[in-house]
Design a protein around this motif. Structure first.
Motif, PDB file in Angstrom:
ATOM      1  N   GLU B 198       0.853  -1.188   0.000  1.00 43.84           N
ATOM      2  CA  GLU B 198       0.000   0.000   0.000  1.00 43.84           C
ATOM      3  C   GLU B 198       0.885   1.232   0.000  1.00 43.84           C
ATOM      4  OE1 GLU B 198      -2.667  -0.120   3.325  1.00 43.84           O
ATOM      5  OE2 GLU B 198      -3.396  -2.115   2.796  1.00 43.84           O
ATOM      6  N   TYR B 229      -2.716 -10.708  -1.960  1.00 40.18           N
ATOM      7  CA  TYR B 229      -3.828 -11.560  -2.384  1.00 40.18           C
ATOM      8  C   TYR B 229      -3.356 -12.546  -3.449  1.00 40.18           C
ATOM      9  CZ  TYR B 229      -7.226  -8.581  -0.011  1.00 40.18           C
ATOM     10  OH  TYR B 229      -7.956  -7.900   0.917  1.00 40.18           O
ATOM     11  N   ALA B 238      -8.740 -13.928 -13.751  1.00 39.86           N
ATOM     12  CA  ALA B 238      -9.751 -13.042 -13.189  1.00 39.86           C
ATOM     13  C   ALA B 238     -10.302 -12.121 -14.277  1.00 39.86           C
ATOM     14  CB  ALA B 238      -9.171 -12.228 -12.042  1.00 39.86           C
ATOM     15  N   GLY B 274     -18.320 -11.209  -8.686  1.00 42.62           N
ATOM     16  CA  GLY B 274     -18.046 -10.075  -7.803  1.00 42.62           C
ATOM     17  C   GLY B 274     -16.729 -10.253  -7.070  1.00 42.62           C
ATOM     18  N   TYR B 275     -16.513 -11.463  -6.536  1.00 43.93           N
ATOM     19  CA  TYR B 275     -15.271 -11.701  -5.803  1.00 43.93           C
ATOM     20  C   TYR B 275     -14.066 -11.785  -6.732  1.00 43.93           C
ATOM     21  CZ  TYR B 275     -17.337 -12.060  -1.193  1.00 43.93           C
ATOM     22  OH  TYR B 275     -17.960 -11.766  -0.009  1.00 43.93           O
ATOM     23  N   ALA B 276     -14.295 -12.291  -7.960  1.00 43.84           N
ATOM     24  CA  ALA B 276     -13.196 -12.310  -8.925  1.00 43.84           C
ATOM     25  C   ALA B 276     -12.788 -10.875  -9.241  1.00 43.84           C
ATOM     26  CB  ALA B 276     -13.625 -13.036 -10.190  1.00 43.84           C
ATOM     27  N   ARG B 277     -13.771  -9.997  -9.404  1.00 48.32           N
ATOM     28  CA  ARG B 277     -13.500  -8.581  -9.678  1.00 48.32           C
ATOM     29  C   ARG B 277     -12.784  -7.924  -8.506  1.00 48.32           C
ATOM     30  NH1 ARG B 277     -19.242  -7.534 -11.444  1.00 48.32           N
ATOM     31  NH2 ARG B 277     -19.191  -8.004 -13.670  1.00 48.32           N
ATOM     32  N   PHE B 278     -13.273  -8.244  -7.296  1.00 50.51           N
ATOM     33  CA  PHE B 278     -12.664  -7.656  -6.099  1.00 50.51           C
ATOM     34  C   PHE B 278     -11.200  -8.062  -6.004  1.00 50.51           C
ATOM     35  CE2 PHE B 278     -11.488  -7.847  -1.580  1.00 50.51           C
ATOM     36  CZ  PHE B 278     -11.729  -6.532  -1.229  1.00 50.51           C
ATOM     37  N   LEU B 279     -10.963  -9.362  -6.207  1.00 47.23           N
ATOM     38  CA  LEU B 279      -9.589  -9.866  -6.155  1.00 47.23           C
ATOM     39  C   LEU B 279      -8.716  -9.124  -7.155  1.00 47.23           C
ATOM     40  CD1 LEU B 279      -7.637 -12.182  -5.097  1.00 47.23           C
ATOM     41  CD2 LEU B 279      -8.210 -13.362  -7.199  1.00 47.23           C
ATOM     42  N   ALA B 281      -9.191  -6.169  -8.588  1.00 44.62           N
ATOM     43  CA  ALA B 281      -9.021  -4.749  -8.271  1.00 44.62           C
ATOM     44  C   ALA B 281      -7.988  -4.558  -7.168  1.00 44.62           C
ATOM     45  CB  ALA B 281     -10.358  -4.147  -7.847  1.00 44.62           C
ATOM     46  N   ARG B 282      -8.108  -5.373  -6.109  1.00 45.51           N
ATOM     47  CA  ARG B 282      -7.156  -5.249  -4.999  1.00 45.51           C
ATOM     48  C   ARG B 282      -5.754  -5.626  -5.458  1.00 45.51           C
ATOM     49  NH1 ARG B 282      -8.334  -1.776  -1.560  1.00 45.51           N
ATOM     50  NH2 ARG B 282      -6.538  -2.534  -0.405  1.00 45.51           N
ATOM     51  N   ILE B 285      -3.966  -2.917  -7.390  1.00 46.55           N
ATOM     52  CA  ILE B 285      -3.403  -1.923  -6.469  1.00 46.55           C
ATOM     53  C   ILE B 285      -2.102  -2.460  -5.866  1.00 46.55           C
ATOM     54  CG2 ILE B 285      -3.750  -0.726  -4.260  1.00 46.55           C
ATOM     55  CD1 ILE B 285      -6.758  -0.639  -4.915  1.00 46.55           C
ATOM     56  N   ARG B 288       0.903  -2.631  -8.268  1.00 44.41           N
ATOM     57  CA  ARG B 288       1.496  -1.320  -8.495  1.00 44.41           C
ATOM     58  C   ARG B 288       2.500  -0.998  -7.365  1.00 44.41           C
ATOM     59  NH1 ARG B 288      -3.268   1.244  -9.403  1.00 44.41           N
ATOM     60  NH2 ARG B 288      -3.354   2.271  -7.381  1.00 44.41           N
ATOM     61  N   HIS B 289       2.079  -1.250  -6.137  1.00 43.02           N
ATOM     62  CA  HIS B 289       2.950  -0.915  -5.004  1.00 43.02           C
ATOM     63  C   HIS B 289       4.120  -1.891  -4.874  1.00 43.02           C
ATOM     64  CE1 HIS B 289       0.486   2.356  -3.911  1.00 43.02           C
ATOM     65  NE2 HIS B 289      -0.578   1.608  -3.726  1.00 43.02           N
ATOM     66  N   PHE B 306      -1.906 -13.108   1.774  1.00 37.72           N
ATOM     67  CA  PHE B 306      -3.004 -12.742   2.669  1.00 37.72           C
ATOM     68  C   PHE B 306      -3.593 -14.050   3.170  1.00 37.72           C
ATOM     69  CE2 PHE B 306      -7.513 -12.033   3.429  1.00 37.72           C
ATOM     70  CZ  PHE B 306      -7.472 -10.928   4.241  1.00 37.72           C
TER      71      PHE B 306
END
Lengths: 383, 331
Positions: B198, B229, B238, B274-279, B281-282, B285, B288-289, B306
């Motif tokens: 992060e 993740y 995904a 929904g959870y595939a998308r969430f995974l 998206a997170r 992020i 990138r970091h 995680f």
């Protein structure tokens, strides 16, 4: 059934909001987002941060944050498509400067204030003594409030592992200044101590010799001078500490506890809620950050069936992976629910606001305002 | 890298910003060392932390206690360290007990701020040297220090140098030189920084890492990126699912599930998606970091997953220890 959002309620009625919680749960972001929204809605708002997060300054379009609040340029909001009805000011606590101001205020003469400020022991206090930062945060808050220039002041608190540190800081610091042990121990170095020195026993003298060897005699000299100079100022300190305590307990203030659904920060949040209660400090709301989203009710597939699906290959195999993924997240969701259920027994859910993990980070101005939307609109859906 | 090589320095100092899971990583390293036959001591510095909880409860005090086979724990606070120092060096046990219960250590360490850190590091040195000072030598092979938050890291590790500069002669001078020798010798000690993928943790970690390299000359090992993740779906998968699970295919997917006796409806599929998308998206992020962390540091980065079961108990630490072993061997 519609229920008043606790954050909106606080912002509408209070003059001071203190954000508190464990480290790494998003306290500073929460404080900034809360202040931003209050300002957008028309309040003249100041946010005082403790965390030296340079990112916060730049996301507010400020070069740096200083001990005195700076105003965030209105154009910044317009360019982000936000209508600013109030004003947003931001400051970052400078512990040393704030402490200098306190000393100057209570010293009987400017010369004595100067002697204290230049003392090496004093210089160390502001950077190393635990509790000083907490104390000065409250001091600065008091000063900003007394100034009367702001409708609302939002402050985040130092990332203490133990909530006690923050609540007890003023008392601990005054105790520190007044301790008898210290005088006894520094007696040979105190100008007035010559006569009484005989009272000090052999153990103290031996001990002092060892300490002198460890830290050096000039250090002891500095320490003794600091405490001699401080004589007569204790009443001022104590009086102010009382006033700060009154302000924090008053109707003008509200405490917002910030947590994540992780077990250790939930434990800390419960402990903190209990401490607020004991200390007669007004609790306002609980913000639960970083909550994993609950999507659907869980498909609940037996492992044997999942293996079968996997063996079908192609799309079915892919589907099996998706089910696995969903089940992993549902485990986390259930675990977080369990932790939060425990928290609900201590803090009623109607005082909660949940901020789910966003698919975007809250590190720029737009991100802050997204968090603010959640803060002011999200309601606990379970209660 | 061989695990034995990784565990070569006796002292491993683990540090990171609050909330990044520093203690968890320290505990995982302890298990790795214990699995490789080492007698391990985990030292929590100056706070009552999560260490005892990770190992099933009880208290951890200044006297090391065995928490799990081969893993010992102790709470390293400056008060006890000062009392011990006075007892060992000056045979002053009675008076040191008196002062422990007051603000005394506060005064002393405010007067000489580096002293608190020196006391803590001094105890680590005692453990490293395996000196017998009353309680008998422990014979630890590995000492894992759950160190102060990264922000205070530089000050903590710089303390011996600072004291050596300030005190010209005498035992204190000599002792601070010993500490400094230990901290700067890569064969004896090493720092591991822990971050989350992060913004703030990465920025702070890189600052600390650079300071260790450039200003302090203190050896460090791989960084740990915690809470990644690493689910069951790759990024590609995904992403692919958006097309595969499009509206047109829903019936077909439900039919495929039916073959395995699984009843899924459109709503269930929406949740899966929904959870595939969430995974995704997170993870975008985090990636990138992670890139930023890798680019900015002289050290390799070990990614730790995680924990979807994260109740923070021994089985979770065992899982992390597995990953550490695996990743270290790949270095």
């Amino acid at each position: 059934m519609s229920r008043v959002n606790p954050i909106s309620e606080i912002v509408a009625r209070k003059e001071i909001v203190v954000c508190a919680g464990a480290g790494g749960v998003g306290k500073t972001t929460t404080a900034a987002a809360l202040a931003l929204q209050a300002a957008l809605d028309g309040k003249k708002t100041a946010v005082l941060t403790i965390d030296p997060a340079k990112r916060l300054a730049s996301s507010l379009g400020l070069k740096e944050l200083t001990n005195e609040p700076s105003k965030v340029n209105k154009r910044k909001f317009t360019s982000a498509g936000l209508e600013m009805k109030g004003e947003l000011w931001a400051a970052m606590l400078d512990t040393k400067t704030t402490f200098d101001e306190v000393v100057t205020r209570y010293a009987p003469s400017p010369a004595q204030a100067q002697r204290i400020i230049e003392n090496r022991f004093y210089k160390n206090i502001s950077s190393t003594l635990s509790g000083t930062q907490e104390y000065m945060a409250m001091e600065k808050l008091y000063e900003l409030h007394a100034d009367g220039a702001y409708d609302l002041i939002v402050i985040d608190t130092p990332p203490t592992r133990n909530a006690l540190d923050f609540l007890d800081a003023p008392r601990r610091l005054t105790d520190f200044f007044e301790s008898r042990v210290l005088r006894w121990f520094l007696m040979p170095y105190m100008k007035t101590g010559g006569g009484i020195f005989k009272v000090a026993n052999v153990a103290a003298t031996t001990f002092l010799r060892v300490v002198k060897r460890i830290v050096g005699s000039d250090v002891l000299q500095d320490t003794a001078e600091f405490f001699s100079n401080l004589e007569g100022m204790y009443d001022g300190f104590k009086e102010r500490a009382r006033e700060v305590a009154h302000l924090l307990q008053s109707d003008a203030t509200s405490f917002v506890i910030v947590t994540s659904p992780a077990e250790d920060s939930v434990t800390e949040a419960m402990f903190f809620a209990a401490r607020l209660n004991e200390a007669g400090l007004p609790f306002g709301a609980l913000v639960v950050n970083r909550v994993h989203p609950k999507i659907g009710d869980g498909v609940d597939v037996r492992p044997s069936k999942l293996t079968k699906l996997e063996k079908q290959g192609g799309r079915a195999q892919f589907l099996a992976k998706l089910i696995d993924n969903e089940e992993a997240f549902m485990r986390v969701v259930r675990l977080e629910e369990k932790n939060l259920d425990a928290l609900a027994r201590k803090v009623p859910r109607h005082r909660w606001v949940r901020i789910p993990y966003l698919e975007q980070e809250a590190i720029d101005f737009g991100g802050l305002s997204l968090i603010a939307d959640q803060l002011f609109e999200a309601r606990d859906k379970i209660s | 890298m061989q695990i034995d090589e990784f565990l070569d320095p006796k002292v491993l100092i683990v540090s990171g910003k609050g909330g990044v899971g520093k203690t968890t990583v320290a505990a995982a390293l302890a298990l790795v060392a214990a699995r490789h036959g080492r007698k391990v001591c985990m030292a929590e510095v100056d706070r009552k932390g999560t260490l005892p909880k990770l190992f099933g409860g009880g208290e951890v005090n200044y006297q090391p206690r065995e928490l799990s086979p081969g893993v010992w724990g102790l709470n390293l606070n400056p008060e006890d360290a000062l009392a011990e120092y006075l007892r060992v060096q000056y045979h002053m046990s009675r008076i040191s007990r008196v002062f422990r219960s007051t603000h005394f250590v506060d005064y002393i360490t405010t007067a000489a701020p580096g002293l608190k850190d020196i006391l803590v590091l001094g105890k680590i040195w005692y453990l490293e040297q395996d000196r017998d000072h009353g309680g008998g030598a422990h014979g630890f092979d590995t000492i894992i220090v759950d160190a102060p938050a990264a922000g205070h890291m530089a000050r903590f590790l710089q303390a011996p140098q600072g004291l050596a500069d300030a005190v010209r002669v005498g035992p204190i001078r000599r002792q601070s030189e010993w500490l400094n020798e230990m901290l700067t010798d890569p064969k004896r000690s090493r720092v591991h920084l822990v971050a989350l993928a992060e913004e703030m943790p990465v920025t702070e970690t890189l600052e600390t890492s650079t300071a260790l390299d450039k200003d302090l000359g203190i050896p460090q090992g791989p960084l740990f990126a915690n809470g990644i993740y690493t689910g069951l779906l790759t990024d590609e998968e995904a992403g692919d699912f958006e097309t595969i699970a499009s509206d047109d295919n829903i019936d077909e997917l439900c039919a495929e599930a039916k073959v395995a006796n699984i009843n899924l409806d459109a709503e269930d599929l929406e949740a899966l998606l929904g959870y595939a998308r969430f995974l995704k998206a997170r993870r975008d992020i985090q990636s990138r970091h992670l890139r930023k962390l890798r680019r900015g540091s002289s050290q390799p980065v070990i990614e730790l997953p995680f924990l979807f079961s994260a109740g923070l108990a021994l089985p979770d630490i065992e899982t992390l220890a597995d990953v550490v072993e695996e990743q270290v061997e790949k270095l």
